[in-house]
Design an enzyme around this catalytic site. Structure first.
Site, mmCIF file in Angstrom:
data_model
loop_
_atom_site.group_PDB
_atom_site.id
_atom_site.type_symbol
_atom_site.label_atom_id
_atom_site.label_comp_id
_atom_site.label_asym_id
_atom_site.label_seq_id
_atom_site.Cartn_x
_atom_site.Cartn_y
_atom_site.Cartn_z
ATOM 1 N N HIS A 57 0.823 -1.366 -0.162
ATOM 2 C CA HIS A 57 0.197 -0.489 -0.088
ATOM 3 C C HIS A 57 0.995 1.138 -0.112
ATOM 4 O O HIS A 57 1.944 1.195 0.191
ATOM 5 C CB HIS A 57 -1.124 -0.133 1.225
ATOM 6 C CG HIS A 57 -0.495 -0.268 2.482
ATOM 7 N ND1 HIS A 57 0.650 -0.546 2.888
ATOM 8 C CD2 HIS A 57 -0.336 1.024 3.506
ATOM 9 C CE1 HIS A 57 0.723 -0.385 4.196
ATOM 10 N NE2 HIS A 57 0.185 0.250 5.006
ATOM 11 N N ASP A 63 5.899 5.357 4.739
ATOM 12 C CA ASP A 63 7.131 3.637 5.177
ATOM 13 C C ASP A 63 6.911 2.293 4.397
ATOM 14 O O ASP A 63 7.629 1.854 5.044
ATOM 15 C CB ASP A 63 6.593 3.517 7.080
ATOM 16 C CG ASP A 63 5.233 3.167 7.107
ATOM 17 O OD1 ASP A 63 4.258 3.234 6.317
ATOM 18 O OD2 ASP A 63 5.405 1.543 8.004
ATOM 19 N N HIS A 64 5.743 2.015 3.507
ATOM 20 C CA HIS A 64 5.817 0.837 2.776
ATOM 21 C C HIS A 64 6.123 1.357 1.638
ATOM 22 O O HIS A 64 5.891 0.237 0.609
ATOM 23 C CB HIS A 64 4.706 0.644 2.808
ATOM 24 C CG HIS A 64 4.477 -0.079 4.364
ATOM 25 N ND1 HIS A 64 4.804 -1.331 4.451
ATOM 26 C CD2 HIS A 64 3.693 -0.218 4.961
ATOM 27 C CE1 HIS A 64 3.891 -1.976 5.551
ATOM 28 N NE2 HIS A 64 3.971 -0.377 6.480
ATOM 29 N N HIS A 78 1.297 4.245 1.908
ATOM 30 C CA HIS A 78 1.396 4.816 3.263
ATOM 31 C C HIS A 78 3.446 4.762 3.447
ATOM 32 O O HIS A 78 4.055 3.972 2.903
ATOM 33 C CB HIS A 78 1.433 3.987 4.782
ATOM 34 C CG HIS A 78 -0.383 4.103 4.696
ATOM 35 N ND1 HIS A 78 -1.051 3.589 6.220
ATOM 36 C CD2 HIS A 78 -0.888 5.151 5.066
ATOM 37 C CE1 HIS A 78 -1.952 4.151 5.711
ATOM 38 N NE2 HIS A 78 -2.086 4.851 5.110
ATOM 39 N N ASP A 93 0.480 -4.167 6.629
ATOM 40 C CA ASP A 93 -0.528 -3.081 7.214
ATOM 41 C C ASP A 93 -1.974 -3.517 7.472
ATOM 42 O O ASP A 93 -2.552 -3.727 6.238
ATOM 43 C CB ASP A 93 -0.698 -1.908 7.236
ATOM 44 C CG ASP A 93 0.409 -1.112 7.890
ATOM 45 O OD1 ASP A 93 1.404 -2.460 7.891
ATOM 46 O OD2 ASP A 93 1.012 -0.265 7.621
ATOM 47 N N HIS A 118 8.109 -4.838 11.660
ATOM 48 C CA HIS A 118 6.914 -3.762 11.621
ATOM 49 C C HIS A 118 6.605 -3.455 13.255
ATOM 50 O O HIS A 118 5.306 -3.424 13.399
ATOM 51 C CB HIS A 118 5.573 -4.031 10.760
ATOM 52 C CG HIS A 118 4.961 -2.621 10.458
ATOM 53 N ND1 HIS A 118 3.629 -2.412 11.240
ATOM 54 C CD2 HIS A 118 4.958 -2.021 8.963
ATOM 55 C CE1 HIS A 118 3.604 -1.009 10.167
ATOM 56 N NE2 HIS A 118 4.418 -1.178 8.983
ATOM 57 N N HIS A 137 -7.577 -2.081 6.405
ATOM 58 C CA HIS A 137 -6.597 -0.615 6.125
ATOM 59 C C HIS A 137 -6.892 0.641 6.022
ATOM 60 O O HIS A 137 -8.087 0.254 4.681
ATOM 61 C CB HIS A 137 -5.034 -1.124 6.009
ATOM 62 C CG HIS A 137 -4.167 -0.315 6.598
ATOM 63 N ND1 HIS A 137 -4.232 -0.249 7.953
ATOM 64 C CD2 HIS A 137 -3.392 0.848 5.924
ATOM 65 C CE1 HIS A 137 -3.068 0.677 7.989
ATOM 66 N NE2 HIS A 137 -2.287 1.378 7.690
#
Length: 317
Positions: free
Chosen positions: A63, A67-68, A65, A211, A269, A143
């Site tokens: 996804h 941090d990914h 976000h 997530d 994570h 999510h």
């Protein structure tokens, strides 16, 4: 010799810490390199781990976000700079295509034509892996932004039984025909089937679940896998916060692994809210429901896949 292992390039969640970089996970699989969720700093972590851009054949984003995915620009530009010639597939949620393209072209560089976009949509999607020795399936998780987990599966194989082949007069080229066609006729007129002379060898399976809140798709992805790489952002006492933010606790990650009969549970994570001395509590809480092997990863860890499951049933069973 084939190599199958997980290389952890980063293991933090939204905020990196002094000891944990943003996400990044490289699954090495018989000459293929699947890079999952390259967060900020992934290119440098690859250098520290001795990983080259030429090792990559897939980039899989769960996804969008930060941090990914904020490592995508550096990784793509490294692929271009190093002159990677083979195709590199890029899987990501189709709903985030605009984010992908912004990241893909985040800065000026001499572009590359080797990246092939594979946007994912729907509740469940099977990606085209061509002649790779595995299949790759994406399932939509729970999510606030659309997020997918991934499942890699090696097809089952067969192990031929020499004594059974000899007893039935199957020799030479007939052995290969039996393996490929499932039935042969021997020179003396006997019909021999594959299940008489072989046992099925289960293919290895890996699932990657980032997530998500607790949902059916997480359990589906984890079913029967040899290794489950899964987020455990919070400790169980913070389960209310986990639910509000659609994340998993360590105990919930353990429950997913236990329900799926997972062999090796890999926890990652971790929220920056916890201190280093809290880390073993993640393992203990996951071990409540899950009795198998647990690894609580740290950056630059290498985690080998478990040894193959033993052949346990007739090939035609």
């Amino acid at each position: 010799m084939s190599l199958r292992e997980l290389l952890v390039l980063g293991s933090a969640s939204a905020v990196p810490t002094r000891t944990r970089n943003h996400n990044g996970y490289l699954l090495r699989w018989d000459g293929h390199g699947l890079l999952f969720d390259p967060g900020e700093g992934t290119q440098r972590q690859m250098t520290l781990a001795g990983v080259s851009a030429t090792d990559l054949t897939w980039i899989c984003v769960t996804h969008f976000h930060g941090d990914h995915c904020l490592g995508v620009p550096g990784v793509v530009q490294r692929i271009a700079r190093d002159g990677v010639e083979h195709e590199v597939n890029a899987a990501f949620p189709a709903s985030g295509t605009e984010y992908w393209r912004r990241l893909r072209h985040a800065a000026a560089f001499h572009d590359t034509a080797v990246i092939r976009e594979r946007p994912v949509s729907g509740a469940r999607a099977r990606l085209d892996t061509g002649d790779a020795p595995f299949t790759l399936t994406a399932c939509r998780l729970d999510h606030p932004v659309e997020s997918y987990g991934y499942r890699l599966e090696e097809p089952d194989g067969v192990t031929m039984l020499p004594a059974e082949l000899a007893a039935r007069g199957v020799r030479g080229p007939l052995v290969r025909r039996l393996r490929e066609e499932g039935v042969v006729t021997t020179p003396d007129g006997r019909t021999v089937t594959l299940e008489e002379c072989a046992v099925r060898r289960p293919g290895q399976k890996v699932a990657f679940v980032m997530d998500t809140g607790v949902c059916a798709a997480a359990y589906e992805l984890a079913e029967g896998v040899d290794m489950l790489i899964i987020e455990s952002t919070y400790l169980d006492e913070d389960r209310r916060l986990a639910a509000e933010r659609a994340h998993l606790t360590a105990g919930q990650a353990g429950a997913v692994a236990a329900a799926g009969g997972v062999r090796h549970l890999v926890l990652t994570h971790f929220s920056e809210r916890y201190r280093a001395e809290d880390e073993e509590r993640f393992r203990r809480q996951a071990a409540g429901p899950f009795r198998g092997e647990i690894t609580l990863v740290r950056d630059l860890d290498r985690v080998p896949l478990p040894r193959r499951r033993p052949a346990a049933r007739p090939a035609g069973g």
